[in-house]
Design an enzyme around this catalytic site. Structure first.
Site, PDB file in Angstrom:
ATOM      1  CG  ASP A  40      -2.132   0.897   1.065  1.00 33.16           C
ATOM      2  OD1 ASP A  40      -3.240   0.348   0.891  1.00 33.16           O
ATOM      3  OD2 ASP A  40      -1.980   2.144   1.108  1.00 33.16           O
ATOM      4  CG  ASP A  66       2.835   5.383  -6.259  1.00 31.68           C
ATOM      5  OD1 ASP A  66       1.897   4.850  -6.896  1.00 31.68           O
ATOM      6  OD2 ASP A  66       3.149   6.581  -6.386  1.00 31.68           O
ATOM      7  CG  ASN A  93      -8.054  -3.648  -3.764  1.00 28.91           C
ATOM      8  OD1 ASN A  93      -9.265  -3.606  -3.929  1.00 28.91           O
ATOM      9  ND2 ASN A  93      -7.432  -2.918  -2.832  1.00 28.91           N
ATOM     10  CE1 TYR A 159     -12.500   4.120  -9.823  1.00 23.38           C
ATOM     11  CE2 TYR A 159     -14.574   3.442 -10.817  1.00 23.38           C
ATOM     12  CZ  TYR A 159     -13.591   3.274  -9.859  1.00 23.38           C
ATOM     13  OH  TYR A 159     -13.690   2.233  -8.952  1.00 23.38           O
ATOM     14  CB  THR A 194     -14.514   0.866   1.055  1.00 17.94           C
ATOM     15  OG1 THR A 194     -14.649   1.814  -0.024  1.00 17.94           O
ATOM     16  CG2 THR A 194     -14.903  -0.511   0.566  1.00 17.94           C
TER      17      THR A 194
HETATM   18  P1  NAP Z   1     -10.026   2.482  -0.304  1.00 22.45           P
HETATM   19  O1  NAP Z   1     -10.752   2.136   0.943  1.00 22.45           O
HETATM   20  O2  NAP Z   1      -9.743   3.900  -0.640  1.00 22.45           O
HETATM   21  O3  NAP Z   1      -8.679   1.628  -0.336  1.00 22.45           O
HETATM   22  C1  NAP Z   1      -7.750   1.780  -1.374  1.00 22.45           C
HETATM   23  C2  NAP Z   1      -6.356   1.600  -0.815  1.00 22.45           C
HETATM   24  O4  NAP Z   1      -5.423   1.748  -1.910  1.00 22.45           O
HETATM   25  C3  NAP Z   1      -6.005   2.684   0.215  1.00 22.45           C
HETATM   26  O5  NAP Z   1      -5.256   2.123   1.270  1.00 22.45           O
HETATM   27  C4  NAP Z   1      -5.153   3.643  -0.613  1.00 22.45           C
HETATM   28  O6  NAP Z   1      -4.254   4.405   0.169  1.00 22.45           O
HETATM   29  C5  NAP Z   1      -4.422   2.665  -1.510  1.00 22.45           C
HETATM   30  N1  NAP Z   1      -3.814   3.329  -2.649  1.00 22.45           N
HETATM   31  C6  NAP Z   1      -4.254   4.460  -3.301  1.00 22.45           C
HETATM   32  N2  NAP Z   1      -3.383   4.784  -4.268  1.00 22.45           N
HETATM   33  C7  NAP Z   1      -2.398   3.864  -4.237  1.00 22.45           C
HETATM   34  C8  NAP Z   1      -1.206   3.678  -4.989  1.00 22.45           C
HETATM   35  N3  NAP Z   1      -0.831   4.548  -5.954  1.00 22.45           N
HETATM   36  N4  NAP Z   1      -0.414   2.609  -4.700  1.00 22.45           N
HETATM   37  C9  NAP Z   1      -0.758   1.757  -3.712  1.00 22.45           C
HETATM   38  N5  NAP Z   1      -1.847   1.897  -2.948  1.00 22.45           N
HETATM   39  C10 NAP Z   1      -2.670   2.930  -3.216  1.00 22.45           C
HETATM   40  O7  NAP Z   1     -10.800   1.922  -1.585  1.00 22.45           O
HETATM   41  P2  NAP Z   1     -11.767   0.673  -1.835  1.00 22.45           P
HETATM   42  O8  NAP Z   1     -13.148   1.187  -1.923  1.00 22.45           O
HETATM   43  O9  NAP Z   1     -11.441  -0.475  -0.965  1.00 22.45           O
HETATM   44  O10 NAP Z   1     -11.336   0.369  -3.342  1.00 22.45           O
HETATM   45  C11 NAP Z   1     -10.439  -0.665  -3.697  1.00 22.45           C
HETATM   46  C12 NAP Z   1     -10.538  -0.879  -5.188  1.00 22.45           C
HETATM   47  O11 NAP Z   1     -11.892  -1.184  -5.534  1.00 22.45           O
HETATM   48  C13 NAP Z   1     -10.174   0.326  -6.051  1.00 22.45           C
HETATM   49  O12 NAP Z   1      -9.483  -0.111  -7.206  1.00 22.45           O
HETATM   50  C14 NAP Z   1     -11.529   0.906  -6.434  1.00 22.45           C
HETATM   51  O13 NAP Z   1     -11.454   1.637  -7.619  1.00 22.45           O
HETATM   52  C15 NAP Z   1     -12.312  -0.352  -6.580  1.00 22.45           C
HETATM   53  N6  NAP Z   1     -13.771  -0.208  -6.467  1.00 22.45           N
HETATM   54  C16 NAP Z   1     -14.338   0.357  -5.374  1.00 22.45           C
HETATM   55  C17 NAP Z   1     -15.727   0.396  -5.276  1.00 22.45           C
HETATM   56  C18 NAP Z   1     -16.429   0.914  -4.061  1.00 22.45           C
HETATM   57  O14 NAP Z   1     -17.664   1.092  -4.131  1.00 22.45           O
HETATM   58  N7  NAP Z   1     -15.759   1.133  -2.930  1.00 22.45           N
HETATM   59  C19 NAP Z   1     -16.513  -0.095  -6.316  1.00 22.45           C
HETATM   60  C20 NAP Z   1     -15.895  -0.657  -7.429  1.00 22.45           C
HETATM   61  C21 NAP Z   1     -14.507  -0.721  -7.489  1.00 22.45           C
HETATM   62  P3  NAP Z   1      -4.717   5.915   0.590  1.00 22.45           P
HETATM   63  O15 NAP Z   1      -5.955   5.723   1.435  1.00 22.45           O
HETATM   64  O16 NAP Z   1      -3.556   6.454   1.329  1.00 22.45           O
HETATM   65  O17 NAP Z   1      -5.018   6.637  -0.703  1.00 22.45           O
END
Ligand code: NAP
Length: 255
Positions: A40, A66, A93, A159, A194
């Protein structure tokens, strides 16, 4: 609690592993017996997540990475293999959701940043995971797409482009590596509760009742429900499944 899978002796690698669905998947892999590399960008969060899992008796490694930087991704994957000896499963992810923008006003910088993390990050992770899995002759990769990989949405062109791209990477790699013992699939989460979605709700970008209203199952999903789909796709139970983009979205994309 994950009674359905036994990954004892196996090794998983998860990006974006300190929050939301990445953390839930890392925890589920660990509870099923796998050693897990947690990658992460957020150093304090990934260190804390790894400490919690270690305190609970699991074998994990915190990796600050990153995903938009291929060298950092390669180093994180390689360190997981050096530490635990192999790589059986990966969940790519990590991703970001930029604020909604009229397509005519989107800056090139924002477009590039979204692709660098959401698409290039998955590309880089998959590339370096495949190098180990190709040598081993086995492996299962799950890439994180989205309902945004299957449909469009006003204000979200960059996105959704990134998440459609993840499905293209997934299908092509699945075709390339199926005969070499490696399966590659994508999961397409719907709207999942999330920290990413909490921020959208807090910022007024999303209304949870409205988001759930058009779905067969009228509620937001949980990170654990996505983790269960990831574990199934990674498991021998999905041994004949490759190249799919699995919606886990309460029926959003069924309409
Ligand atoms: P989240 O809670 O924001 O978790 C994402 C994690 O990835 C955070 O720890 C974030 O760190 C980290 N991150 C961000 N940029 C990064 C980078 N450049 N390198 C490494 N780590 C990085 O998000 P989530 O909702 O669990 O989403 C996870 C995945 O599911 C994403 O790809 C998102 O697009 C996808 N998704 C989410 C949803 C939804 O409804 N939540 C729906 C469909 C798809 P920071 O917090 O420090 O930025």
């Amino acid at each position: 609690m994950n009674p359905a899978y036994d990954f004892t002796g196996q090794v998983a690698f998860v990006t974006g592993a300190s929050s939301g669905m990445g953390l839930a998947a890392a925890r589920a892999f660990a509870e099923a017996g796998a050693a897990v590399g947690l990658a992460d960008i957020n150093e304090s969060a990934v260190t804390a997540a790894a400490r919690d899992l270690t305190d609970a008796g699991h074998q994990v490694l915190a990796l600050v990475c990153d995903v938009s930087d291929e060298d950092q991704v390669a180093a994180a994957v390689d360190r997981t293999v050096e530490t635990f000896g192999r790589l059986d499963m990966a969940y790519n992810n990590a991703g970001i959701m930029p604020p909604p923008t009229d397509a005519a006003d989107e800056s090139a910088e924002q477009f590039d940043r979204v692709q660098d993390i959401n698409l290039r990050g998955v590309w880089a992770a998959m590339k370096h995971e495949l190098r180990h899995m190709r040598a081993q002759g086995h492996g299962a990769i799950v890439n994180c797409s989205s309902l945004g990989g299957l449909v469009g949405n006003p204000g979200r062109a960059a996105y959704h482009a990134s998440k459609h791209g993840v499905i293209g990477l997934t299908k092509s790699a699945a075709l390339e590596y199926g005969s070499r013992g490696i399966r590659v699939n994508a999961v397409c989460p719907g709207t999942i509760a999330t920290p990413m979605v909490d921020a959208m709700l807090a910022g007024g970008e999303l209304d949870s009742d409205q988001a759930a209203a058009g779905q067969a199952i009228p509620r937001l999903g949980t990170a654990e429900e996505i983790a269960q789909a990831v574990l199934w796709l990674s498991s021998p139970g999905a041994g004949y499944v490759t190249g799919i983009a699995l919606p886990v979205d309460g029926g959003y994309t069924a309409q």
